[in-house]
Motif scaffolding. Structure first.
Motif, PDB file in Angstrom:
ATOM      1  N   MET A   1       0.849  -1.203   0.000  1.00 48.63           N
ATOM      2  CA  MET A   1       0.000   0.000   0.000  1.00 48.63           C
ATOM      3  C   MET A   1       0.880   1.248   0.000  1.00 48.63           C
ATOM      4  N   PHE A   2       0.535   2.195  -0.878  1.00 55.70           N
ATOM      5  CA  PHE A   2       1.336   3.415  -1.010  1.00 55.70           C
ATOM      6  C   PHE A   2       1.110   4.350   0.178  1.00 55.70           C
ATOM      7  N   THR A   3       2.192   4.867   0.722  1.00 57.75           N
ATOM      8  CA  THR A   3       2.113   5.903   1.749  1.00 57.75           C
ATOM      9  C   THR A   3       3.032   7.045   1.349  1.00 57.75           C
ATOM     10  N   TYR A   4       2.561   8.257   1.592  1.00 59.74           N
ATOM     11  CA  TYR A   4       3.341   9.444   1.224  1.00 59.74           C
ATOM     12  C   TYR A   4       4.372   9.703   2.317  1.00 59.74           C
ATOM     13  N   GLU A   5       5.551   9.147   2.123  1.00 57.46           N
ATOM     14  CA  GLU A   5       6.628   9.344   3.087  1.00 57.46           C
ATOM     15  C   GLU A   5       7.926   8.933   2.424  1.00 57.46           C
ATOM     16  N   GLY A   6       9.019   9.096   3.113  1.00 60.30           N
ATOM     17  CA  GLY A   6      10.311   8.662   2.594  1.00 60.30           C
ATOM     18  C   GLY A   6      10.700   9.362   1.313  1.00 60.30           C
ATOM     19  N   LEU A  10      10.190  13.313   0.108  1.00 62.90           N
ATOM     20  CA  LEU A  10      11.421  14.102   0.028  1.00 62.90           C
ATOM     21  C   LEU A  10      11.623  14.675  -1.375  1.00 62.90           C
ATOM     22  N   GLU A  11      11.326  13.864  -2.389  1.00 62.68           N
ATOM     23  CA  GLU A  11      11.527  14.344  -3.759  1.00 62.68           C
ATOM     24  C   GLU A  11      10.589  15.500  -4.083  1.00 62.68           C
ATOM     25  N   LEU A  12       9.304  15.337  -3.778  1.00 61.73           N
ATOM     26  CA  LEU A  12       8.340  16.389  -4.101  1.00 61.73           C
ATOM     27  C   LEU A  12       8.608  17.643  -3.270  1.00 61.73           C
ATOM     28  N   ALA A  13       8.927  17.477  -1.982  1.00 60.40           N
ATOM     29  CA  ALA A  13       9.245  18.632  -1.134  1.00 60.40           C
ATOM     30  C   ALA A  13      10.493  19.339  -1.655  1.00 60.40           C
ATOM     31  N   LEU A 141      -1.043   9.255  -8.814  1.00 62.28           N
ATOM     32  CA  LEU A 141      -1.237  10.700  -8.792  1.00 62.28           C
ATOM     33  C   LEU A 141       0.006  11.403  -8.265  1.00 62.28           C
ATOM     34  N   CYS A 142       0.650  10.805  -7.251  1.00 64.41           N
ATOM     35  CA  CYS A 142       1.887  11.378  -6.719  1.00 64.41           C
ATOM     36  C   CYS A 142       2.948  11.462  -7.811  1.00 64.41           C
ATOM     37  N   ASP A 143       3.066  10.402  -8.599  1.00 63.97           N
ATOM     38  CA  ASP A 143       4.047  10.377  -9.683  1.00 63.97           C
ATOM     39  C   ASP A 143       3.744  11.449 -10.723  1.00 63.97           C
ATOM     40  N   ALA A 144       2.468  11.581 -11.099  1.00 64.16           N
ATOM     41  CA  ALA A 144       2.095  12.576 -12.111  1.00 64.16           C
ATOM     42  C   ALA A 144       2.351  14.000 -11.623  1.00 64.16           C
ATOM     43  N   LEU A 145       2.006  14.287 -10.370  1.00 65.04           N
ATOM     44  CA  LEU A 145       2.236  15.622  -9.817  1.00 65.04           C
ATOM     45  C   LEU A 145       3.726  15.925  -9.691  1.00 65.04           C
ATOM     46  N   THR A 146       4.494  14.927  -9.330  1.00 67.74           N
ATOM     47  CA  THR A 146       5.944  15.107  -9.233  1.00 67.74           C
ATOM     48  C   THR A 146       6.528  15.416 -10.604  1.00 67.74           C
ATOM     49  N   ARG A 147       6.077  14.687 -11.634  1.00 60.49           N
ATOM     50  CA  ARG A 147       6.573  14.948 -12.991  1.00 60.49           C
ATOM     51  C   ARG A 147       6.160  16.333 -13.475  1.00 60.49           C
ATOM     52  N   LEU A 148       4.978  16.793 -13.060  1.00 60.75           N
ATOM     53  CA  LEU A 148       4.530  18.127 -13.475  1.00 60.75           C
ATOM     54  C   LEU A 148       5.437  19.209 -12.887  1.00 60.75           C
ATOM     55  N   GLU A 168      -3.508  13.633 -17.720  1.00 63.60           N
ATOM     56  CA  GLU A 168      -3.298  12.404 -16.951  1.00 63.60           C
ATOM     57  C   GLU A 168      -3.794  12.576 -15.516  1.00 63.60           C
ATOM     58  N   ILE A 169      -3.497  13.740 -14.933  1.00 62.79           N
ATOM     59  CA  ILE A 169      -3.922  14.005 -13.556  1.00 62.79           C
ATOM     60  C   ILE A 169      -5.445  13.961 -13.454  1.00 62.79           C
ATOM     61  N   VAL A 170      -6.142  14.593 -14.412  1.00 65.25           N
ATOM     62  CA  VAL A 170      -7.604  14.594 -14.394  1.00 65.25           C
ATOM     63  C   VAL A 170      -8.143  13.176 -14.543  1.00 65.25           C
ATOM     64  N   ILE A 171      -7.544  12.383 -15.429  1.00 64.13           N
ATOM     65  CA  ILE A 171      -7.978  10.996 -15.608  1.00 64.13           C
ATOM     66  C   ILE A 171      -7.813  10.212 -14.317  1.00 64.13           C
ATOM     67  N   ARG A 172      -6.692  10.413 -13.637  1.00 61.22           N
ATOM     68  CA  ARG A 172      -6.456   9.709 -12.374  1.00 61.22           C
ATOM     69  C   ARG A 172      -7.444  10.182 -11.301  1.00 61.22           C
ATOM     70  N   LEU A 173      -7.771  11.464 -11.293  1.00 60.16           N
ATOM     71  CA  LEU A 173      -8.755  11.981 -10.338  1.00 60.16           C
ATOM     72  C   LEU A 173     -10.135  11.385 -10.604  1.00 60.16           C
ATOM     73  N   LEU A 174     -10.518  11.303 -11.887  1.00 58.78           N
ATOM     74  CA  LEU A 174     -11.823  10.756 -12.241  1.00 58.78           C
ATOM     75  C   LEU A 174     -11.949   9.288 -11.851  1.00 58.78           C
ATOM     76  N   ASN A 175     -10.827   8.568 -11.876  1.00 58.62           N
ATOM     77  CA  ASN A 175     -10.841   7.148 -11.542  1.00 58.62           C
ATOM     78  C   ASN A 175     -10.531   6.869 -10.073  1.00 58.62           C
ATOM     79  N   GLY A 176     -10.296   7.920  -9.289  1.00 56.70           N
ATOM     80  CA  GLY A 176      -9.962   7.745  -7.883  1.00 56.70           C
ATOM     81  C   GLY A 176     -11.073   8.208  -6.963  1.00 56.70           C
ATOM     82  N   GLY A 177     -10.705   8.497  -5.718  1.00 51.66           N
ATOM     83  CA  GLY A 177     -11.688   8.867  -4.709  1.00 51.66           C
ATOM     84  C   GLY A 177     -12.408  10.171  -4.983  1.00 51.66           C
ATOM     85  N   HIS A 178     -11.791  11.063  -5.758  1.00 54.11           N
ATOM     86  CA  HIS A 178     -12.440  12.336  -6.095  1.00 54.11           C
ATOM     87  C   HIS A 178     -13.386  12.200  -7.283  1.00 54.11           C
ATOM     88  N   GLY A 179     -13.364  11.027  -7.946  1.00 53.28           N
ATOM     89  CA  GLY A 179     -14.110  10.852  -9.188  1.00 53.28           C
ATOM     90  C   GLY A 179     -15.583  11.203  -9.121  1.00 53.28           C
TER      91      GLY A 179
END
Length: 305
Positions: A1-6, A10-13, A141-148, A168-179
């Motif tokens: 399971m993905f967790t936003y840490e480590g 660090l990369e996005l920050a 979504l984390c990967d797409a935002l980081t690449r942006l 891509e971000i919108v597609i991931r949002l539509l298919n995720g919890g915000h969809g």
């Protein structure tokens, strides 16, 4: 399971911090993307959140929408589907670990187009739900935002690649919890779409005298159904929504055009100066003149540093 840490955090920050090196809000070469850095906690500030995706990269924040409280921290995303008058403040920030955030404006036309092209596993329920949703960041979504954000390091590629990553971000949002929230916004004839149209109209006409029956007719609903769906989506009554729009605009008029309280009140549609002062104090915590004076003094101190 993905967790936003480590490494992910660090990369996005690191990418955001490299651009936002001092406190403030930052426009970027990607028109829809804004970044923010703040090294201290802030006082509650009334403002309007538009159609957007917000991510806390580092730190924490609290948002008050009517009677609801949204506490969110690093690795959590917040979607707003219609313009929302909220009260927001940073709750976790320091000089050594500042608040870092990113805001990506979304385009309803792009959401509608992609929503029509995609196939979804579950049908959409025909009801208006809150126009603000909070979901944990997932790996894709984390990967797409980081690449942006990383794309900002290659200015020559921004114009050609940024729109693709944003799609891509919108597609991931539509298919995720915000969809569901986003799909309801663009579903033809849905309560959310009808209320969103009224919200857009109110933004342009909030200084006018408004009749509830006329607003309901604009949404093709009975007055009682309109009030119910409006509160479900926006988190407050139509009257309170208009009131907040007027007060926020009046505050900007006093700050930017140096209008006195009485003139600002008339400009935004108030007939009674005393009523304006009471409602202003209730929203901002101070009478108009005192509040604006404090804000100007705070701005002056910031510029002196």
């Amino acid at each position: 399971m993905f967790t936003y840490e480590g490494a992910n955090a660090l990369e996005l920050a690191g990418l955001v911090g490299k651009i936002a090196q001092t406190d403030g809000d930052y426009d970027t070469a990607i028109r829809a993307l804004k970044l923010r850095r703040c090294s201290f906690t802030t006082d509650p500030m009334p403002c309007i959140y538009g159609l957007s995706l917000a991510l806390i990269v580092q730190g924490g924040k609290r948002i008050l929408l009517g009677d609801e409280v949204f506490d969110y921290a690093a690795g959590q995303t917040l979607i707003t589907t219609v313009d929302m008058p909220v009260v927001a403040y940073i709750t976790r920030a320091s000089a050594t670990e500042p608040f870092l955030g990113m805001l990506l404006a979304l385009d309803a036309r792009v959401i509608a187009q992609l929503s029509a092209e995609l196939e979804f596993a579950t049908p959409l329920q025909d009801s208006a739900t809150r126009g603000m949703s909070q979901v944990q960041l997932d790996e894709g979504l984390c990967d797409a935002l980081t690449r942006l954000v990383r794309l900002l390091e290659e200015p020559s590629l921004v114009s050609s690649l940024a729109p693709l990553i944003e799609q891509e971000i919108v597609i991931r949002l539509l298919n995720g919890g915000h969809g569901p929230s986003l799909r309801r916004l663009v579903a033809a004839g849905s309560p959310s779409q009808q209320i969103a149209k009224v919200v857009t109209w109110l933004k342009q006409h909030y200084t006018e005298d408004l009749a509830m029956n006329d607003l309901a007719a604009l949404a093709h609903m009975s007055p009682s159904t309109f009030r119910q769906h409006f509160r479900a989506l926006v988190g407050m009554s139509p009257l309170q929504y208009v009131k907040n729009l007027r007060l926020l605009d009046a505050r900007q008029l006093m700050l930017n055009e140096r209008l006195d309280a009485g003139s600002a009140a008339i400009r935004v549609g108030y007939e009674s100066a005393s009523q304006f002062s009471r409602e202003y104090s209730r929203l901002f915590g101070e009478p108009p003149n005192r509040d604006v004076k404090k804000m100007r003094e705070a701005t002056s101190r910031k510029h002196e540093k």
